[in-house]
Design an enzyme around this catalytic site. Structure first.
Site, PDB file in Angstrom:
ATOM      1  N   ARG A  89       0.829  -1.190   0.000  1.00 18.67           N
ATOM      2  CA  ARG A  89       0.000   0.000   0.000  1.00 18.67           C
ATOM      3  C   ARG A  89       0.866   1.244   0.000  1.00 18.67           C
ATOM      4  NH1 ARG A  89      -4.425   0.510   4.669  1.00 18.67           N
ATOM      5  NH2 ARG A  89      -2.546   0.207   5.920  1.00 18.67           N
ATOM      6  N   SER A 121       7.588  -5.269   6.873  1.00 17.20           N
ATOM      7  CA  SER A 121       7.151  -6.249   7.881  1.00 17.20           C
ATOM      8  C   SER A 121       7.923  -7.562   7.806  1.00 17.20           C
ATOM      9  CB  SER A 121       5.652  -6.497   7.729  1.00 17.20           C
ATOM     10  OG  SER A 121       4.949  -5.287   7.744  1.00 17.20           O
ATOM     11  N   ASP A 137       5.695  -3.098  10.977  1.00 21.40           N
ATOM     12  CA  ASP A 137       4.248  -2.877  11.031  1.00 21.40           C
ATOM     13  C   ASP A 137       3.713  -2.892  12.459  1.00 21.40           C
ATOM     14  OD1 ASP A 137       4.725  -5.581  11.277  1.00 21.40           O
ATOM     15  OD2 ASP A 137       3.075  -6.208  10.005  1.00 21.40           O
TER      16      ASP A 137
END
Length: 521
Positions: free
Chosen positions: A124, A191, A245
């Site tokens: 994203r 992440s 994250d």
């Protein structure tokens, strides 16, 4: 000729009259009917009990006792302490990476930031505007990553991210009202296990979650992204922070909950971070002074069990899944909990039950040409998803029609009620074990923080969308944590939280620069 409904009604009345003439009253008839119903139901129940007894030996190893949960907690706590002492990867299960994030948001942060969140088969890009008192405006877009890039050259993956950044800026016309020398600050939410040397330097230790790009492990991922951005001449972006994250999840909630001191991800993978006193981190190589009393630690707890401390709860199914995975002997704890693996655990149990002729008896002997998709399900890894587990576990329809529809959709045609019932039990058992293990791990975090009250920020598909999992998680946690605590969903944590990390860093550097200017040494 088909009799009319009137005739049928009259016939029923005549039967009742005839029965009454021979001395059988309506009350007796009702008793007979009720008795017949209960006899039928008891026969059905006894049949189910027998069926459940047949699968009990397979499911029993997944049913954790309180003693086992406490032992998991003790082992996790020990491994966390060991990981804080040194970076000895061979003997330590957990990396316990310092993230170089020392402070939560104060409410004085502001600014405009881009965020790239890479952690799965898509990523994203977000545009975050932080206004006073941490009010935020957010716009984002999700980009799919071609499968070839997950397994190909790392440079191509980062070039693709830079290309998507350019498209995002152009599509949202973010450069229209900027001067030619304007440069966007970007926070990179990454992440995967990284060893950080600063907020802007992070070496990838290993890929997880299906990634295996070449020439990335052992290299600085911040530098690789910056180089890819620089290769696109018109793209004026500086990567100012590498954020896990879990850290983004923590920071996003810290602006609302002042006692939020931990962040947890329960999704495709699982990990957690929390604020630790620097004096409890012997391996800390950064500055030690009065201004830096704490640092956020990324536990990387998905790796728990690497050296065998979870062998006492691992099942044959767990070992089979591990051996066939892309990362054998790694991420042992994660493979018992996360959404990437829950469906596969259930599928392997189903295959075992089929091979024992407990499920779909006789179906294995059918010709593949009759039900080729049925056979494909039995041999295709990853064909059963965590969403299937959640939906089946929550099926309360009288005839288990939701379960039947799901099984039909994946190639198991015309499942019987008993088939559906057993599979629902399998899903419940696997999901409950995952929830208990997640609760055990969160309990360790809360107990280590040792505060009067603790808020834990949580994100991930399991916590967001798997209602039974969430309910079981909270119920288990309440039994193992005596102090006040709460779990809160972190909204857009990986975007808002990562932008906040960059904003806090900018605020602190500005304050330091102002102080040095006013009070030169």
């Amino acid at each position: 000729m088909v009799p009319s409904s009137e005739y049928i009604i009259e016939f029923k009345v005549d039967v009742l009259k005839t029965l009454k003439l021979v001395g059988i009253t309506t009350g007796v008839l009702t008793a007979i009917g009720v008795s017949a119903y209960y006899i039928h139901r008891n026969l059905q129940s006894s049949k189910r009990v027998i069926l459940r007894d047949e699968v009990r030996n397979i499911l029993r190893p997944f049913q954790l006792t309180e003693e086992q949960i406490r032992r998991v907690m003790a082992n996790l706590n020990t491994e966390m302490t060991n990981g804080l002492k040194s970076d000895e990867a061979i003997t330590n299960d957990l990396a316990m990476f310092p993230t170089f994030v020392h402070h939560g948001p104060s409410g004085q942060e502001s600014g405009e930031y881009l965020v790239v969140d890479l952690g799965g088969s898509n990523f994203r890009v977000s545009h975050v505007v932080i206004e006073e008192r941490n009010r935020m405006r957010l716009n984002n877009k999700i980009f799919l990553i071609p499968h070839s890039l997950l397994l190909g050259a790392g440079e191509k993956l980062f070039d693709y991210i830079a290309e998507c950044l350019q498209r995002f800026i152009d599509d949202n016309k973010l450069s229209l009202h900027k001067s030619n020398d304007h440069q966007f600050d970007l926070a990179f939410t990454f992440s995967f296990p990284c060893k950080q040397r600063s907020l802007r330097e992070a070496t990838l230790v290993s890929w997880t979650k299906g990634f295996s790009c070449t020439s990335v492990v052992g290299n600085d991922v911040v530098s690789m992204l910056q180089q890819a951005i620089n290769r696109r001449k018109g793209l004026r972006i500086e990567v100012v922070a590498l954020v896990n994250d879990t850290v983004g999840t923590l920071m996003a909630c810290s602006s609302t909950y002042r006692d939020c001191r931990a962040g947890v991800i329960l999704g495709t993978g699982t990990n957690a971070c929390y604020f630790e006193n620097i004096e409890n981190v012997p391996k800390w190589i950064g500055p030690r002074d009065n201004t830096l009393k704490q640092v956020v630690i990324s536990t990387e707890w998905g790796a728990l069990g690497k050296n065998g401390c979870l062998d006492f709860i691992r099942t044959d199914i767990d070992r089979e899944l591990d051996e066939s995975s892309l990362t054998p002997q790694q991420q042992v704890f994660e493979k018992m909990i996360s959404a990437l693996y829950l469906g596969e655990i259930v599928r392997l149990i189903i295959v075992d039950l089929v091979q024992r002729s407990i499920l779909f008896p006789g179906r294995m002997q059918k010709s593949p040409s009759i039900r080729p998709d049925y056979n494909i399900f039995l041999i295709l890894r990853g064909s059963f998803y965590a969403k299937h587990v959640a939906d089946i576990e929550s099926d309360t329809t009288e005839d288990l029609s939701i379960t039947a529809a799901i099984l039909t959709s994946i190639g198991i045609h015309e499942p019987s009620y008993d088939d559906c019932y057993i599979i629902r039990e399998v899903c419940k058992t696997v999901s409950l074990r995952a929830a208990k293990l997640a609760a055990a791990a969160i309990a360790v975090l809360i107990n280590r923080l040792n505060m009067p009250s603790v808020t834990v920020a949580v994100d991930g598909t399991l916590f967001r969308h798997h209602n039974k999992f969430k309910k079981n998680l909270i119920q288990t946690l309440d039994r193992f944590v005596p102090r006040t605590h709460r779990l809160v969903l972190s909204e857009d944590g990986s975007s808002k939280g990562s932008a906040l990390v960059a904003a806090v860093d900018r605020r602190l550097k500005t304050a330091s620069s102002t102080y040095e200017k006013n009070f030169p040494s």
